[in-house]
Write an enzyme that holds these catalytic residues in place. Sequence first.
Site, mmCIF file in Angstrom:
data_model
loop_
_atom_site.group_PDB
_atom_site.id
_atom_site.type_symbol
_atom_site.label_atom_id
_atom_site.label_comp_id
_atom_site.label_asym_id
_atom_site.label_seq_id
_atom_site.Cartn_x
_atom_site.Cartn_y
_atom_site.Cartn_z
ATOM 1 N N ALA A 271 0.016 -15.924 -15.686
ATOM 2 C CA ALA A 271 -0.761 -17.110 -15.043
ATOM 3 C C ALA A 271 -1.157 -16.988 -13.834
ATOM 4 O O ALA A 271 -2.001 -17.394 -13.432
ATOM 5 C CB ALA A 271 0.562 -18.036 -15.316
ATOM 6 N N SER B 221 -5.021 -8.616 -13.014
ATOM 7 C CA SER B 221 -4.763 -7.972 -14.084
ATOM 8 C C SER B 221 -5.234 -8.490 -15.439
ATOM 9 O O SER B 221 -5.697 -9.398 -15.393
ATOM 10 C CB SER B 221 -3.110 -8.057 -14.154
ATOM 11 O OG SER B 221 -2.849 -7.512 -15.480
ATOM 12 N N ASP C 16 7.912 -8.378 4.140
ATOM 13 C CA ASP C 16 8.359 -9.114 3.019
ATOM 14 C C ASP C 16 7.049 -10.286 2.693
ATOM 15 O O ASP C 16 6.893 -11.016 3.245
ATOM 16 C CB ASP C 16 9.457 -9.821 3.307
ATOM 17 C CG ASP C 16 10.164 -10.782 2.002
ATOM 18 O OD1 ASP C 16 8.959 -10.771 0.954
ATOM 19 O OD2 ASP C 16 11.017 -11.254 1.871
ATOM 20 N N GLY D 228 0.761 -1.183 -0.101
ATOM 21 C CA GLY D 228 0.005 0.018 -0.011
ATOM 22 C C GLY D 228 0.607 1.443 -0.151
ATOM 23 O O GLY D 228 0.129 2.439 0.246
ATOM 24 N N SER D 229 1.994 1.257 -0.309
ATOM 25 C CA SER D 229 2.890 2.438 -0.124
ATOM 26 C C SER D 229 3.021 3.166 -1.495
ATOM 27 O O SER D 229 3.542 4.407 -1.453
ATOM 28 C CB SER D 229 4.187 2.280 0.248
ATOM 29 O OG SER D 229 4.958 1.438 -0.619
ATOM 30 N N ARG D 230 2.666 2.725 -2.767
ATOM 31 C CA ARG D 230 2.751 3.341 -4.155
ATOM 32 C C ARG D 230 1.922 2.806 -4.902
ATOM 33 O O ARG D 230 1.097 1.798 -4.614
ATOM 34 C CB ARG D 230 4.255 3.312 -4.490
ATOM 35 C CG ARG D 230 4.675 1.832 -4.606
ATOM 36 C CD ARG D 230 6.195 1.540 -5.074
ATOM 37 N NE ARG D 230 6.493 2.370 -6.047
ATOM 38 C CZ ARG D 230 6.678 1.643 -7.468
ATOM 39 N NH1 ARG D 230 6.440 0.313 -7.296
ATOM 40 N NH2 ARG D 230 7.309 1.959 -8.178
ATOM 41 N N ILE E 198 -1.521 1.035 -16.022
ATOM 42 C CA ILE E 198 -1.794 2.013 -15.228
ATOM 43 C C ILE E 198 -0.417 2.661 -15.165
ATOM 44 O O ILE E 198 0.497 2.033 -14.620
ATOM 45 C CB ILE E 198 -2.155 1.565 -13.725
ATOM 46 C CG1 ILE E 198 -3.596 0.787 -13.998
ATOM 47 C CG2 ILE E 198 -2.398 2.674 -12.951
ATOM 48 C CD1 ILE E 198 -4.625 1.401 -14.649
ATOM 49 N N ASN F 213 -3.159 -6.447 -2.736
ATOM 50 C CA ASN F 213 -2.580 -5.552 -4.093
ATOM 51 C C ASN F 213 -1.438 -5.821 -4.467
ATOM 52 O O ASN F 213 -0.808 -5.559 -5.482
ATOM 53 C CB ASN F 213 -2.643 -4.291 -3.709
ATOM 54 C CG ASN F 213 -1.933 -3.313 -4.738
ATOM 55 O OD1 ASN F 213 -2.334 -2.862 -5.784
ATOM 56 N ND2 ASN F 213 -0.841 -2.615 -4.244
ATOM 57 N N TYR G 196 3.516 -13.801 -14.583
ATOM 58 C CA TYR G 196 2.567 -12.602 -14.227
ATOM 59 C C TYR G 196 1.138 -12.938 -14.726
ATOM 60 O O TYR G 196 0.239 -13.024 -13.711
ATOM 61 C CB TYR G 196 3.081 -11.313 -14.485
ATOM 62 C CG TYR G 196 2.310 -10.089 -14.311
ATOM 63 C CD1 TYR G 196 2.268 -9.708 -12.999
ATOM 64 C CD2 TYR G 196 1.510 -9.752 -15.262
ATOM 65 C CE1 TYR G 196 1.671 -8.504 -12.414
ATOM 66 C CE2 TYR G 196 0.776 -8.567 -14.708
ATOM 67 C CZ TYR G 196 0.738 -7.975 -13.424
ATOM 68 O OH TYR G 196 -0.133 -6.981 -13.212
#
Length: 250
Positions: A154, A139, A64, A15-17, A185, A91, A152
């Site tokens: 799959a 995605s 992590d 959630g930082s960027r 995005i 996310n 990514y």
Amino acid sequence: MNISFAGKNVVVTGGSRGIGRAIALAFAASGANVSICARGAEKLRETERELERHGHRVHSAPCDLADDAAVTRYVADAGAALGGIDILVNNASGFGRGDDEAGWGVSINVDLMASVRASHAALPLIERAGGGSIVHISSIAGLRSSARTPPYGAVKAALVQYTMSQGLALAAKRIRVNSVAPGSIEFPGGVWDVAKTQNPKLYDSILRNIPSGRMGRPEEVAAVVLFLASDLASWITGQTIVVDGGQMLT
């Protein structure tokens, strides 16, 4: 129509960027108490300060997300700091590109298993709250072929399927599960921001294939996440919503 999350407790991984930051800030602006985690301490603290300006409870912690014990510990700490969990947004992404052990490893551990582990850790708290919502960030790469980033794509497809299975399994517990599948995005320091200068040919080819004529903004993804987590979406579960300006239509 305004959506209020006053008194609700929200956890946003990664959630930082970028998209995660936009989601966390949107929830805070709508009255929620918010916890975020990420690996980078500097960006984490910067976003934490932005969240605090809204005047609600804020919790942040480095994590992590490829470490199973760290994920479980973070969710437990977030629940304790906020006073419970009503909404979980998975996310984080390792964005594994190469069709090799490293690409598959980071995609499976961060994009998929961190979402599974965070869900498992949060579920008892969401049940205790009387129900709530889980939103996974998938995605459009998981909805069609992804030649440039096979792992990514799959793993994001696996999240779409997991969304359906969770939605079915948890509906009786008043827990709705949905996912959002963003298209391309752009945000400072993100993949497409970097590609604009380092790989302009790729950037331009992607841009040409977006009918809306531009890259998306993180806030546009956040708006759909808030809708899905709100009572306005009370009869929606197990679904994946595409947010891509028509990119999938080409």
